[in-house]
Scaffold this active site. Structure first.
Site, short mmCIF file in Angstrom:
data_model
loop_
_atom_site.label_atom_id
_atom_site.label_comp_id
_atom_site.label_asym_id
_atom_site.label_seq_id
_atom_site.Cartn_x
_atom_site.Cartn_y
_atom_site.Cartn_z
N CYS A 2 13.81 47.22 65.08
CA CYS A 2 12.27 47.57 64.99
C CYS A 2 12.02 48.81 65.57
CB CYS A 2 11.60 46.22 65.44
SG CYS A 2 11.98 44.82 65.02
N ARG A 27 15.54 53.62 61.15
CA ARG A 27 16.52 52.50 61.67
C ARG A 27 16.43 51.20 60.86
NH1 ARG A 27 14.93 53.83 67.43
NH2 ARG A 27 15.12 51.90 68.03
N TRP A 74 11.72 44.60 61.79
CA TRP A 74 13.32 44.25 61.05
C TRP A 74 13.27 42.63 61.16
CZ3 TRP A 74 18.46 42.73 62.64
CH2 TRP A 74 19.31 42.74 61.50
N ASN A 100 9.84 44.58 70.21
CA ASN A 100 11.21 44.44 69.84
C ASN A 100 12.00 43.45 70.66
OD1 ASN A 100 10.39 46.71 68.07
ND2 ASN A 100 11.65 48.27 69.03
N GLY A 101 12.96 43.07 70.04
CA GLY A 101 13.83 42.06 70.61
C GLY A 101 13.68 40.60 70.14
N GLU A 496 37.19 50.53 57.47
CA GLU A 496 35.93 51.28 57.60
C GLU A 496 35.64 51.61 56.22
OE1 GLU A 496 33.78 51.85 59.51
OE2 GLU A 496 32.89 53.60 58.51
N LYS A 500 31.90 50.72 54.46
CA LYS A 500 31.22 51.60 53.97
C LYS A 500 30.75 51.42 52.34
CE LYS A 500 30.00 53.87 56.74
NZ LYS A 500 30.44 53.06 57.70
N GLU A 503 28.34 48.06 52.64
CA GLU A 503 27.06 48.15 53.25
C GLU A 503 26.07 49.01 52.43
OE1 GLU A 503 26.31 49.67 57.00
OE2 GLU A 503 28.34 51.01 56.83
N HIS A 519 51.04 38.00 51.94
CA HIS A 519 50.82 36.81 52.51
C HIS A 519 49.73 36.09 51.88
CE1 HIS A 519 53.83 37.54 55.30
NE2 HIS A 519 53.43 38.89 55.52
N LYS A 618 19.70 50.41 61.61
CA LYS A 618 20.47 51.32 62.15
C LYS A 618 21.14 50.96 63.48
CE LYS A 618 22.93 55.04 62.57
NZ LYS A 618 23.92 55.40 61.90
C1 AGP Z 1 28.23 51.22 60.24
O1 AGP Z 1 28.00 51.91 59.14
C2 AGP Z 1 27.06 50.16 60.37
N1 AGP Z 1 25.72 50.75 60.38
C3 AGP Z 1 27.28 49.26 61.59
O2 AGP Z 1 28.49 48.62 61.52
C4 AGP Z 1 27.39 49.90 63.08
O3 AGP Z 1 28.50 50.46 63.15
C5 AGP Z 1 27.26 48.83 64.22
O4 AGP Z 1 26.01 48.18 64.13
C6 AGP Z 1 27.59 49.51 65.74
O5 AGP Z 1 26.25 50.24 65.61
P1 AGP Z 1 26.49 51.20 67.11
O6 AGP Z 1 27.60 52.24 66.85
O7 AGP Z 1 25.02 51.98 67.29
O8 AGP Z 1 26.56 50.15 68.28
#
Ligand code: AGP
Length: 623
Positions: A2, A27, A74, A100-101, A496, A500, A503, A519, A618
């Site tokens: 948020c 974000r 969020w 936030n939180g 990774e 990508k 997401e 396996h 984000k």
């Molecule tokens: C990565 O593309 C994602 N947005 C997510 O996995 C991100 O890497 C993860 O939430 C960690 O975020 P940070 O590096 O800000 O701690």
């Protein structure tokens, strides 16, 4: 995550609040709202959806007031509806808060507040805070400690303090009241709050991006601290009412790096600026004269690093993938036992931290709650904790014993790209820094430094294949299941690449060690399934080629990331993305690039919002 923006000054609050929310859009959010104290009345405007939807609601509202709070939400507790959007009011409608939180004891508090006659309109935990403040504020036993002129200010401040002390969990909040129209209160515990000190005005926000247009002078609130802002100035105290000597800092954030610079999306900009951002990350850290790796942020801990018996690493998501590369780097370059954990697992695993353990947390945002909690867990167990962080002044950066900033600039796209290659570069430099102080020869170190210096230009070479990668994405973007395979340093890259694609294109993709195919997962192979092999020339190349042949024999579609000039793999692969040759330990900074582009193009072809993918934020500051 948020976003919070609040304003008290001599200008109209509304446009400043809306512009600030737009700076926080990246974000991730699903609703937005603001409250302005206008001619002594609290005006509340909220909307599910985008900030543009909120602006449509605001179009008819001529809000003159110069005090207000705003929020992008969020959803955690309760759906993304207007009723659940912030700000939330107390049951009298005179006190508004944004939060936030997560309040962990909100159900108990809500039940108690209802028994005290409070009413609720939303499903959120945040609304509890508004009513709790209200209960303390209107509690007749509260004396006007400072007399009539400041009585209401102190009354509101006291009510906020007493309410916050009842909360379990995390908060970043801002509070206003129509009965105290010249006071803005903000506070934090586990969720960032920055107080921008302008010329006769104050901008308080959860992220410096919303402040830096107005001022670069700021105070970063610490946990259990609050700020009381009035038109005459500000006071910082703890929620126990102890004074806090506020430290005014310079915000290191340049708005121009927030601009798109002609790119269609932040993600595209951040993929294509990696030659520059990686050069920025290396700048000043590979000393030509001495031939040494220079890491100022950890120089004071050089002895502890050399003496370390073990490296622990904790992170989430993409940062965790970088941590896995780091595990291999520390073991192979510095002969240091290393182990990477998902931060969310580490903190609940009752981990054993032996003496002389150096613990590293990796986080682009520096605000990921699970990673912050892992940091605190490691510290409590006696580890020396280093941070590898991008966001300067972030919570994680401030709580580690020392650290290394990425210096790749603000990463706006939710899908992490330039931060990942920056994390790899920093981990490589840190492993070399320690290796040289243990057994690595100066000659070997200079061999790695020379190769490291070439990586930025080599990334440029890989980026030139974007159009070809787009064509491959065009051909397979409707396939709903993909596999990404790699061995050694390329296994984290396979993970990774899968993340990508997942997401931002919402395609199901799985990353695996290539050897794991036999396996079980090989049962998945069909002529419908694209299998991406990350297979540059390496010590395990022949083994990977064996896995390629297994997939080929079963009719799978093979997309390979291979070293320039590798003609062998072309006999098996349907498509080949090439990377320049480099040392095996440095290859992930190159082999990840085609996978970033593949995900970007596939997501665009499938019509998705690559910068703000559904359900994602984000920075994840909730558990
Ligand atoms: C990565 O593309 C994602 N947005 C997510 O996995 C991100 O890497 C993860 O939430 C960690 O975020 P940070 O590096 O800000 O701690």
């Amino acid at each position: 995550m948020c976003g919070i923006v609040a304003y008290l000054g001599d200008k109209k609050a509304k446009p400043i609040l809306v512009e600030g929310l737009k700076r926080l859009e990246y974000r991730g959010y699903d609703s937005a709202g603001l409250a302005v104290i206008d001619h002594g009345r609290l005006q509340l405007v909220r909307s599910a959806g985008r900030i543009s939807d909120l602006e449509s609601c605001l179009a008819e509202q001529e809000l003159e007031g110069s005090l207000g709070i705003a929020h992008t939400r969020w959803a955690t507790h309760g759906a993304a509806t207007t009723e659940n959007a912030h700000p939330h009011l107390d049951h009298t409608g005179k006190i508004a808060i944004v939060h936030n939180g997560i309040i962990e004891n909100f159900a108990t508090l809500k039940k108690w507040l209802i028994s005290k006659g409070c009413t609720f309109r939303s499903e959120t935990d945040s609304e509890v805070i508004a009513n709790l403040i209200s209960l303390f504020y209107y509690d007749e036993s509260q004396s006007d400690q400072a007399g009539p002129d400041r009585g209401l200010e102190i009354r509101l401040e006291t009510a906020v303090r007493l309410a916050l002390r009842e909360l379990d969990g995390t908060y970043g909040i801002a509070v206003v009241s129509s009965e105290v129209p010249d006071v803005l209160i903000a506070a934090r515990r586990g969720s960032p709050m920055v107080v921008g000190l302008g010329d006769g005005e104050f901008i308080v926000a959860s992220d410096a991006a919303a402040i830096v247009k107005h001022t670069t002078q700021a105070i970063y609130l610490g946990d259990n601290e609050m700020v009381v802002v009035t038109r005459d100035g500000y006071r910082t105290i703890t929620i126990e009412n102890d004074p806090v000597a506020a430290k005014i800092e310079q915000i290191e954030y340049s708005l121009d790096r927030l601009e798109l610079d002609g790119y269609a999306h932040y993600m595209a900009k951040e993929i294509f600026e990696q030659p520059q951002t990686l050069a920025d990350c290396l700048k000043g850290r590979l000393d030509q004269t001495s031939g040494q790796v220079v890491l100022g942020g950890i120089a004071s801990l050089s002895r502890e690093l050399v003496r370390a018996h073990r490296i622990g690493i904790a992170a989430c998501g993409t940062a965790w993938h970088a941590g896995l590369v780091g595990e291999y780097l520390f073991e192979q370059l510095a002969q240091l036992p290393a182990e990477v954990d998902y931060a969310s697992e580490f903190r609940y695993r009752n981990p054993i931290i032996e003496q002389d353990t150096v613990f590293i947390v990796i986080s682009q945002s520096g605000e990921t709650l699970d990673t912050l909690a892992a940091l605190q867990e490691a510290k409590e167990r006696g580890a020396l904790v280093l941070g590898i962080v991008n966001s300067v002044g972030s919570t994680i950066a401030r709580q580690t014993d020392a650290g290394i900033y990425l210096h790749v600039g603000p990463e706006i796209g939710v899908a992490s790209t330039k931060a990942f290659t920056g994390q790899l570069a920093v981990l490589t430099m840190l492993a070399l820094y320690i290796a040289r102080r243990r057994r690595m020869s100066q000659q070997m170190l200079e061999h790695y430094i020379r190769a490291l210096r070439r990586i930025p230009e080599q990334i440029s070479t890989v980026l030139e294949q974007s159009e070809y990668i787009h064509q491959v994405a065009q051909e397979y973007h409707q396939r709903e299941n993909w596999l990404f395979l790699g061995r050694g340093y390329q296994f984290p890259v396979a993970l990774e690449g899968a993340l990508k694609l997942k997401e931002i294109s919402y395609i199901h993709a799985e990353g695996l060690p290539a050897a794991e195919m036999k396996h079980g997962p090989i049962a998945l192979i069909t002529p419908e399934m694209p299998v991406v092999f990350v297979a540059p020339k390496s010590s395990q190349y022949d083994k990977v080629m064996g896995n390629v042949e297994e997939v080929k024999a079963r009719g799978g579609i093979i997309i390979a990331v291979a070293t320039e000039g590798d003609e062998t793999i072309r006999d098996y692969a349907d498509h080949v993305f090439t990377v320049p040759d480099t040392l095996e330990e440095l290859q992930p900074m190159l082999t990840v690039i085609p996978l970033q582009l593949l995900a970007y193009h596939a997501a665009l072809i499938r019509g998705h919002d690559v910068d703000k993918p559904r359900n994602l934020a984000k920075s994840v500051t909730v558990e």
